[in-house]
Write a protein that holds these residues in place. Sequence first.
Motif, PDB file in Angstrom:
ATOM      1  N   VAL C   4      32.107  35.970  51.112  1.00  0.00           N
ATOM      2  CA  VAL C   4      33.058  36.938  50.549  1.00  0.00           C
ATOM      3  C   VAL C   4      32.565  37.422  49.186  1.00  0.00           C
ATOM      4  O   VAL C   4      32.095  36.615  48.383  1.00  0.00           O
ATOM      5  CB  VAL C   4      34.443  36.287  50.392  1.00  0.00           C
ATOM      6  CG1 VAL C   4      35.418  37.251  49.731  1.00  0.00           C
ATOM      7  CG2 VAL C   4      34.973  35.828  51.742  1.00  0.00           C
ATOM      8  N   THR C   5      32.667  38.716  48.952  1.00  0.00           N
ATOM      9  CA  THR C   5      32.433  39.252  47.616  1.00  0.00           C
ATOM     10  C   THR C   5      33.726  39.903  47.129  1.00  0.00           C
ATOM     11  O   THR C   5      34.273  40.771  47.812  1.00  0.00           O
ATOM     12  CB  THR C   5      31.290  40.289  47.626  1.00  0.00           C
ATOM     13  OG1 THR C   5      30.089  39.652  48.102  1.00  0.00           O
ATOM     14  CG2 THR C   5      31.038  40.845  46.234  1.00  0.00           C
ATOM     15  N   VAL C   6      34.201  39.439  45.968  1.00  0.00           N
ATOM     16  CA  VAL C   6      35.418  40.012  45.369  1.00  0.00           C
ATOM     17  C   VAL C   6      34.983  41.001  44.304  1.00  0.00           C
ATOM     18  O   VAL C   6      34.388  40.617  43.290  1.00  0.00           O
ATOM     19  CB  VAL C   6      36.304  38.917  44.743  1.00  0.00           C
ATOM     20  CG1 VAL C   6      37.594  39.541  44.214  1.00  0.00           C
ATOM     21  CG2 VAL C   6      36.614  37.816  45.740  1.00  0.00           C
ATOM     22  N   TRP C   7      35.296  42.278  44.538  1.00  0.00           N
ATOM     23  CA  TRP C   7      34.910  43.316  43.583  1.00  0.00           C
ATOM     24  C   TRP C   7      36.126  43.754  42.773  1.00  0.00           C
ATOM     25  O   TRP C   7      37.201  43.981  43.313  1.00  0.00           O
ATOM     26  CB  TRP C   7      34.324  44.529  44.328  1.00  0.00           C
ATOM     27  CG  TRP C   7      33.696  45.522  43.386  1.00  0.00           C
ATOM     28  CD1 TRP C   7      32.408  45.541  42.978  1.00  0.00           C
ATOM     29  CD2 TRP C   7      34.345  46.616  42.725  1.00  0.00           C
ATOM     30  NE1 TRP C   7      32.191  46.578  42.105  1.00  0.00           N
ATOM     31  CE2 TRP C   7      33.359  47.256  41.917  1.00  0.00           C
ATOM     32  CE3 TRP C   7      35.638  47.109  42.711  1.00  0.00           C
ATOM     33  CZ2 TRP C   7      33.644  48.368  41.135  1.00  0.00           C
ATOM     34  CZ3 TRP C   7      35.928  48.219  41.914  1.00  0.00           C
ATOM     35  CH2 TRP C   7      34.938  48.838  41.141  1.00  0.00           C
ATOM     36  N   ASN C   8      35.900  43.902  41.479  1.00  0.00           N
ATOM     37  CA  ASN C   8      36.982  44.334  40.592  1.00  0.00           C
ATOM     38  C   ASN C   8      36.400  45.275  39.548  1.00  0.00           C
ATOM     39  O   ASN C   8      35.324  45.018  39.016  1.00  0.00           O
ATOM     40  CB  ASN C   8      37.583  43.107  39.900  1.00  0.00           C
ATOM     41  CG  ASN C   8      38.682  43.478  38.919  1.00  0.00           C
ATOM     42  OD1 ASN C   8      39.256  44.562  38.991  1.00  0.00           O
ATOM     43  ND2 ASN C   8      38.976  42.575  37.995  1.00  0.00           N
ATOM     44  N   GLU C   9      37.125  46.346  39.241  1.00  0.00           N
ATOM     45  CA  GLU C   9      36.605  47.225  38.184  1.00  0.00           C
ATOM     46  C   GLU C   9      36.618  46.526  36.841  1.00  0.00           C
ATOM     47  O   GLU C   9      35.838  46.854  35.961  1.00  0.00           O
ATOM     48  CB  GLU C   9      37.378  48.546  38.131  1.00  0.00           C
ATOM     49  CG  GLU C   9      38.844  48.362  37.806  1.00  0.00           C
ATOM     50  CD  GLU C   9      39.569  49.684  37.629  1.00  0.00           C
ATOM     51  OE1 GLU C   9      39.283  50.636  38.369  1.00  0.00           O
ATOM     52  OE2 GLU C   9      40.459  49.751  36.756  1.00  0.00           O
ATOM     53  N   ASN C  10      37.533  45.569  36.660  1.00  0.00           N
ATOM     54  CA  ASN C  10      37.536  44.715  35.459  1.00  0.00           C
ATOM     55  C   ASN C  10      37.665  45.534  34.172  1.00  0.00           C
ATOM     56  O   ASN C  10      36.964  45.293  33.195  1.00  0.00           O
ATOM     57  CB  ASN C  10      36.238  43.889  35.433  1.00  0.00           C
ATOM     58  CG  ASN C  10      36.337  42.711  34.469  1.00  0.00           C
ATOM     59  OD1 ASN C  10      37.430  42.198  34.215  1.00  0.00           O
ATOM     60  ND2 ASN C  10      35.199  42.297  33.923  1.00  0.00           N
ATOM     61  N   VAL C  11      38.565  46.462  34.160  1.00  0.00           N
ATOM     62  CA  VAL C  11      38.771  47.316  32.991  1.00  0.00           C
ATOM     63  C   VAL C  11      40.064  46.945  32.253  1.00  0.00           C
ATOM     64  O   VAL C  11      40.064  46.683  31.055  1.00  0.00           O
ATOM     65  CB  VAL C  11      38.786  48.803  33.404  1.00  0.00           C
ATOM     66  CG1 VAL C  11      39.169  49.683  32.219  1.00  0.00           C
ATOM     67  CG2 VAL C  11      37.428  49.200  33.975  1.00  0.00           C
ATOM     68  N   HIS C  12      41.165  46.886  32.959  1.00  0.00           N
ATOM     69  CA  HIS C  12      42.446  46.544  32.317  1.00  0.00           C
ATOM     70  C   HIS C  12      42.347  45.229  31.539  1.00  0.00           C
ATOM     71  O   HIS C  12      42.902  45.109  30.448  1.00  0.00           O
ATOM     72  CB  HIS C  12      43.540  46.381  33.377  1.00  0.00           C
ATOM     73  CG  HIS C  12      43.974  47.656  33.995  1.00  0.00           C
ATOM     74  ND1 HIS C  12      44.717  48.598  33.345  1.00  0.00           N
ATOM     75  CD2 HIS C  12      43.766  48.154  35.246  1.00  0.00           C
ATOM     76  CE1 HIS C  12      44.972  49.620  34.152  1.00  0.00           C
ATOM     77  NE2 HIS C  12      44.401  49.379  35.310  1.00  0.00           N
TER      78      HIS C  12
END
Lengths: 241, 241, 241, 241
Positions: C4-12
């Motif tokens: 599994v790869t969990v992708w997040n923009e990780n901005v907030h």
Amino acid sequence: MIRVTVWNENVHEKLNEKIAAIYPKGIHGAIAEGIASEGVQIRTATLEQPEHGLTEEVLNDTDVLIWWGHRAHKDVSDEIVNRVHDRVLKGMGLIVLHSGHFSKIFKKLMGTSCDLKWREQGDKERLWVVDPAHPIAEGLGQYFEIEHEEMYGEHFDIPAPDELVFISWFEGGEVFRSGCTYHRGNGKVFYFRPGHETYPTYHNKDVLRVISNAVNWAAPRHGIRQTYGNAKPLEPIKGQQ
Amino acid sequence: MIRVTVWNENVHEKLNEKIAAIYPKGIHGAIAEGIASEGVQIRTATLEQPEHGLTEEVLNDTDVLIWWGHRAHKDVSDEIVNRVHDRVLKGMGLIVLHSGHFSKIFKKLMGTSCDLKWREQGDKERLWVVDPAHPIAEGLGQYFEIEHEEMYGEHFDIPAPDELVFISWFEGGEVFRSGCTYHRGNGKVFYFRPGHETYPTYHNKDVLRVISNAVNWAAPRHGIRQTYGNAKPLEPIKGQQ
Amino acid sequence: MIRVTVWNENVHEKLNEKIAAIYPKGIHGAIAEGIASEGVQIRTATLEQPEHGLTEEVLNDTDVLIWWGHRAHKDVSDEIVNRVHDRVLKGMGLIVLHSGHFSKIFKKLMGTSCDLKWREQGDKERLWVVDPAHPIAEGLGQYFEIEHEEMYGEHFDIPAPDELVFISWFEGGEVFRSGCTYHRGNGKVFYFRPGHETYPTYHNKDVLRVISNAVNWAAPRHGIRQTYGNAKPLEPIKGQQ
Amino acid sequence: MIRVTVWNENVHEKLNEKIAAIYPKGIHGAIAEGIASEGVQIRTATLEQPEHGLTEEVLNDTDVLIWWGHRAHKDVSDEIVNRVHDRVLKGMGLIVLHSGHFSKIFKKLMGTSCDLKWREQGDKERLWVVDPAHPIAEGLGQYFEIEHEEMYGEHFDIPAPDELVFISWFEGGEVFRSGCTYHRGNGKVFYFRPGHETYPTYHNKDVLRVISNAVNWAAPRHGIRQTYGNAKPLEPIKGQQ
């Protein structure tokens, strides 16, 4: 461990030597052997047994029931049909094979006539995978063939399947929706077309692979216990009554 | 010209003054008046009539049958249920309303228990359109409301609808798939949730619009006459037999 | 072992202290920890990494990709979107969460605007299971609640899902199709609604259970290698050229 | 009165005498003549016209757009594709024919590769009706034949259709989902397989009947105007901000 029960009316095998030669242990025996693997625990049941072999105990101990019937649909008691129906709605998987399209249990679950066209003339059948993402198609090629089979042709009078996995091409000019999935209550139902008694279809490795895949797909895990009936509000209501 | 028959068990209206006051001509009368228009020819039928008003002649002369029942589901004869079922598979449209979810004909067509949660406490109901391209939603707003209704809540034990047109929000905290379409054989079936006998729901213009739209959607036109059974090949077969 | 790869923009998480306090390891970190189990091998990837962390190598080594994005949808490069799209059609599972409804990859796979109504006012959300036979609902109760969430309301402009697993009820009067499955090519896609960045939704055990179930459902096994393009006949043709 | 625009790239007809002989007025001309009737108002548009003949004015005045393209898919401007896409989501019907499966607009609406197998060898094609209740099948027999056509074979990489109306049998051994419906936003989309430029398929009365039926099915009536975006609560909320 998935607990599978293979049910067969087991009538043709006793009446016809050629069929008995193809299936010396019965169609149920051939399927049971053909899908045997580590993750599956298999038993068989037949029409002539008490309660057709489908007692409350057996059904409660069954995750997936496989059904083959043809000549003796009418001899299956309504009580047992209702019992199987109830178990499906509670979560048991059901795989209906070939002429089982006209079984009481399949017609009851579908709500339609389940009628179709047929021909016993040894057509070549080619089953095309039309939903390659489906777990029931896992490990197959783009299509697989059965050299000789009874033809089943459209219109097949079923509800539109939730998912259509296979479409058959027949040499004589017909097509058929050959692999159809349905959710019914908590249970999953898979109709799979091939398997006329006069052909060695249940010795075909692709056919057996599909049935194995379908067992895995149809097996329930934890399930959900619904409640029905009169329900208290979860939020305040201003309404009268 | 679409020929519509509105069927109602017509029991509550005789037993309860309040209900009779809401529906002085019966629920069937209110619906018949409410959907009257140029393109539709309407008659009504009720449980107490011979053959429940659904003779072969009436059904053969009906394009779309609307069904309301509740208390007296069990009093509908199996013979008539089978007759209606047969007509649906041959092409007649069927619109099942509210408590008709537990009617014999709906359960027979669905193949499931058709059970659900319910509460008579006058919840506000808000029906959201989730398939705006559907002809049954034509002319509505994004949602419509019914100030007080009986609550029906999920899980609603039906096959996944071919098309889901409405989802209801209820004040007490539940949701419900309120507008569900199905093809069964040559016929079309629409289940529509609203219409408890103690509320003036069938005087609501949005509810009536939905029923009118559904009549248009469900009406057969030319139809197709299938044949079933033993079929000659359309192409040459090399197969044995 | 499912990769599994969990992708997040990780901005907030970087811009807002409150959000950082809820998700000190980022939304991706919370999800990765929350779904960790024996049968799953998890990595994370974020927008700011080279190729957004989604190199050919990473994607080829991924069975299921989880996607969270919101503010920075436009900053995801079209090349990476096309790469992910291609991998989905070849069999990779994709789970799109919450505001990912407006991500480039989800809109490209759906073909619609994916627009909806929304409100940030801390509505209570109650997610009802409407397909209890579905493996994504395994082990849940009849519904589960999230005390405060952003509201998403219908009409949600998506294709009718292949299977509808959850419907949300919102305190403010709306409903939403909250769990939607799709097959696209060889791949499976699941959209799951909850998860606004200002609420601790990805610490909720029911939410995490759904994501875990979806990982199992979406993971490909053997797959099928289709061929496309010019094809030789499998049977003799009398036709002219 | 349904306003139909028949769009054709109109390239083959200019380059190839045989094709010009089959379609002296172009494929668009043949279709326009073939579906002409009292309830329909038809115009045509082609690639070489300004804005490909699909100006805002034309599209706003179109209820159903019919699309045939093959060689020149890449020459259709993205701006016009986006315009058509937007109109479909707002309610315009779209009928995509044959090699239009690879058009920009169809791929954009489907979200998949839309790839398939093909062969130009004059296979006989037999289209079986598998959903006899569907209005697009009205007035047909159980199947209809096209003596010679280009073969299209599965796997056809499309989303599972909302409704599957036809399945084709091909002489060379393949099957194909030949009539597929989709709702996208407020609009309806129908893909219909037949119509290779080297065969007189659009002079076939059954093919024309299907297209006419599809025009009626796809035409919007009143429609619904959704709103999207930030929404005020319809009910009181206790939640925090």
